[in-house]
Scaffold this motif. Sequence first.
Motif, PDB file in Angstrom:
ATOM      1  N   PHE A 131       0.820  -1.214   0.000  1.00  0.00           N
ATOM      2  CA  PHE A 131       0.000   0.000   0.000  1.00  0.00           C
ATOM      3  C   PHE A 131       0.854   1.265   0.000  1.00  0.00           C
ATOM      4  O   PHE A 131       0.329   2.356  -0.141  1.00  0.00           O
ATOM      5  N   GLU A 132       2.168   1.123   0.174  1.00  0.00           N
ATOM      6  CA  GLU A 132       3.045   2.291   0.215  1.00  0.00           C
ATOM      7  C   GLU A 132       2.997   3.027  -1.110  1.00  0.00           C
ATOM      8  O   GLU A 132       2.867   2.422  -2.173  1.00  0.00           O
ATOM      9  N   ALA A 133       3.131   4.324  -1.035  1.00  0.00           N
ATOM     10  CA  ALA A 133       3.173   5.163  -2.224  1.00  0.00           C
ATOM     11  C   ALA A 133       4.351   6.120  -2.110  1.00  0.00           C
ATOM     12  O   ALA A 133       4.774   6.471  -1.012  1.00  0.00           O
ATOM     13  N   GLU A 134       4.886   6.517  -3.261  1.00  0.00           N
ATOM     14  CA  GLU A 134       5.942   7.536  -3.299  1.00  0.00           C
ATOM     15  C   GLU A 134       5.285   8.897  -3.042  1.00  0.00           C
ATOM     16  O   GLU A 134       4.071   9.024  -3.033  1.00  0.00           O
ATOM     17  N   SER A 135       6.090   9.916  -2.866  1.00  0.00           N
ATOM     18  CA  SER A 135       5.571  11.252  -2.565  1.00  0.00           C
ATOM     19  C   SER A 135       4.668  11.792  -3.666  1.00  0.00           C
ATOM     20  O   SER A 135       3.803  12.612  -3.407  1.00  0.00           O
ATOM     21  N   ASP A 136       4.832  11.313  -4.896  1.00  0.00           N
ATOM     22  CA  ASP A 136       3.998  11.796  -5.998  1.00  0.00           C
ATOM     23  C   ASP A 136       2.716  10.968  -6.148  1.00  0.00           C
ATOM     24  O   ASP A 136       1.961  11.160  -7.087  1.00  0.00           O
ATOM     25  N   GLY A 137       2.501  10.025  -5.215  1.00  0.00           N
ATOM     26  CA  GLY A 137       1.281   9.220  -5.241  1.00  0.00           C
ATOM     27  C   GLY A 137       1.425   7.916  -5.999  1.00  0.00           C
ATOM     28  O   GLY A 137       0.533   7.074  -5.944  1.00  0.00           O
TER      29      GLY A 137
END
Length: 86
Positions: A76-82
């Motif tokens: 479920f993790e996402a990078e800062s840009d989504g």
Amino acid sequence: MVDKSQIKEHAEIIGADGAHVGTVDRVEGDRIKLTKADSGEGSHEGHHHFIPLSLVSEVEGETVRLSANADVAVSFEAESDGRPAH
């Protein structure tokens, strides 16, 4: 839902299975920003990742417990840009 004001910087995030998921950098909106040290390797290294607050089942002092096992939570993790981190 858990009161996000209970989530403290540098608290450990663990999955329902007790495995380490990350360390809180801070809460931003409806997501927990993880420290860069927990960003992974390769193209993910050095980027902040985020976990949705909806995965938090409880906060016990300096520990944030998730409702999902660690291996599921990281999906479920996402990078800062989504974008998905994995």
